[in-house]
Scaffold this active site. Sequence first.
Site, PDB file in Angstrom:
ATOM      1  N   GLY A   1       0.807  -1.218   0.000  1.00 22.40           N
ATOM      2  CA  GLY A   1       0.000   0.000   0.000  1.00 22.40           C
ATOM      3  C   GLY A   1       0.834   1.258   0.000  1.00 22.40           C
ATOM      4  N   ALA A   2       2.020   1.195  -0.624  1.00 28.14           N
ATOM      5  CA  ALA A   2       2.885   2.368  -0.810  1.00 28.14           C
ATOM      6  C   ALA A   2       3.352   2.975   0.511  1.00 28.14           C
ATOM      7  CB  ALA A   2       2.185   3.428  -1.666  1.00 28.14           C
TER       8      ALA A   2
ATOM      9  N   SER B   1       4.508  -5.698  -2.860  1.00 26.18           N
ATOM     10  CA  SER B   1       4.698  -4.271  -3.080  1.00 26.18           C
ATOM     11  C   SER B   1       5.433  -3.646  -1.890  1.00 26.18           C
ATOM     12  CB  SER B   1       3.344  -3.599  -3.343  1.00 26.18           C
ATOM     13  OG  SER B   1       3.504  -2.302  -3.864  1.00 26.18           O
ATOM     14  N   ALA B   2       4.837  -2.647  -1.211  1.00 29.63           N
ATOM     15  CA  ALA B   2       5.501  -2.062  -0.051  1.00 29.63           C
ATOM     16  C   ALA B   2       5.703  -3.102   1.039  1.00 29.63           C
ATOM     17  CB  ALA B   2       4.696  -0.877   0.485  1.00 29.63           C
TER      18      ALA B   2
ATOM     19  N   ASP C   1       3.743  -5.198 -13.779  1.00 26.25           N
ATOM     20  CA  ASP C   1       3.663  -4.482 -12.512  1.00 26.25           C
ATOM     21  C   ASP C   1       3.574  -2.977 -12.711  1.00 26.25           C
ATOM     22  OD1 ASP C   1       3.525  -5.836 -10.048  1.00 26.25           O
ATOM     23  OD2 ASP C   1       5.555  -6.593 -10.273  1.00 26.25           O
TER      24      ASP C   1
ATOM     25  N   HIS D   1      -0.122  -5.158 -11.313  1.00 26.48           N
ATOM     26  CA  HIS D   1       0.384  -5.073  -9.951  1.00 26.48           C
ATOM     27  C   HIS D   1      -0.666  -5.613  -8.979  1.00 26.48           C
ATOM     28  CE1 HIS D   1       3.200  -3.590  -7.016  1.00 26.48           C
ATOM     29  NE2 HIS D   1       2.306  -2.826  -6.420  1.00 26.48           N
TER      30      HIS D   1
END
Length: 532
Positions: free
Chosen positions: A112-113, A199-200, A316, A431
């Site tokens: 979630g960045a 991701s994050a 992605d 992604h």
Amino acid sequence: MEMSLTYVHLFYVYLHLCVVEGKNHRMGLFRSVDVFKGIPFADVPGKFEKPKLHPGWSGILKATKYRDRCLQVTLLQTKTQGSEDCLYLNIFVPQGRSLSTGLPVMVYLFGGAFLLGASNDVAILGDSLYDGKEMADRGGVIVVTVNYRVGTLGFLSSGDARLPGNYGLWDQHAAISWVRRNIEAFGGHPDNITIFGQSAGAASASFQSLSPYSRGLFRRVITQCGVALSPWSLQTRPMSLTKKVHRHTITHTNRTVVLTQKALTSDVWPVSVDCVVMDLLELAPVVDGDFIPDEPSRLFHNAAQFDYMAGVNSMDGHIFAGVDVPSINNRTKDTTVEQVKGLLAGLTKEKGDAAVHSAYSLYSAHWGSVPEPAVVKKTVADIETDFLFLVPTQIALQLHANNSSGASTFSYLFNMKTRIPGFPRWVEAEHAEDLQYLFGKPFSTPLVYFPRHRDLSRYMIAYWTNFAKTGDPSRGDSKVPAPWPPFTKNHQPFMIINHQISKSSVRYGFSCVLLCSPGLPSVSREEEETGN
């Protein structure tokens, strides 16, 4: 079709004199999963402080409902949601004819960045995307999902001792430490813990493996679509960001400081021709001289003890490329050469004009004199995928293999065709599209999937949980469709992950155009994609 929750009964687990009550969900004949939701692994954290040990509780803790996510902005950044009392985890324990003991453990870190997300995020027909029942049941492992602080409360930093940052990483570390101390009471093996994330969350798992604080804490690591070397995973100018945030914050109470909508949208940053979406992903871990003592690329000796599996999705970068160059998703509008060069300029601005011309020549080499519009658009997605995900992951794999002290390394490319409607036909795996298969959604919600999706889900759960059990995705209790060879210093195979895995799914080398390490192999994307 297998149904969950056909029968529910209560049971208890004792943790150092603290009692936890969960629910048992029936999965099939003589199979069930014990589920505990909302177990505190740390006390309510102080603002911009490391997590503290939880004091425990008296009586019985009803661990039957998810707890609040950590305080954060909503996806549209128009308001906030969540709570500062948020450091909780969830545990999914498979059971058969006899009570489970000594099971491998897989601890999941959400993506979630570093800005959004929760351990029970994204409900799919009533169940969280990260619901671990199917993975636990089919893979024979304990699945743990954890909350951690995100946004300013998790990652704001001054770059010095006043506000060192990395609070979200410390939360993750506290959760993993809690699991190691207590998982045996749930039937898990404290010496066989795998951390994995997307991701994050993948970058977080990577940082956990590189930190000196993790020695002996877990055994294996899986990173999906992100590593500590990703250009968006490290804030290199934290004080500059903190000053910017200070100008755009509001204080709701004396204990709650969050970013306003304006502080996280484009009106904070000057709009320019070389601004790309990556420039907006500013909240991230920092080199603090403590949890992250040095630049990530110089810390892989700390990860030498961990078995490592890493990969990316074939597109992605498409969702981000669609923000930077919107024409790639417009069926009636072509993408121009100027737009491609503009994207390359934005991604390589620290390297100068020569890097733009060199990269453009390499990426356009297969276009021909009159390139097809779809070829140009797909190239834009490839550029963003390479820069944000593929190349950093390949460098991380190489660094791990170079530093490994007997631990194994495995590489993959997930390229199942996208299921997201409305995208052009050339779009492959977006992604985060891998998660629905890994967490078994084709089995828990079968009406919205086809048999090929269940095949893929079965393969992924088998490879991932085998790796958690043995350090080798091909070796374990779960049958796999083809052997997956390890990645070594001088031998760099990768597995193509889709619904048609066979011996021919093993390929060699990746396209490495942007930021490619001289020691990494380079092949054309045409060769890479022949397995599609």
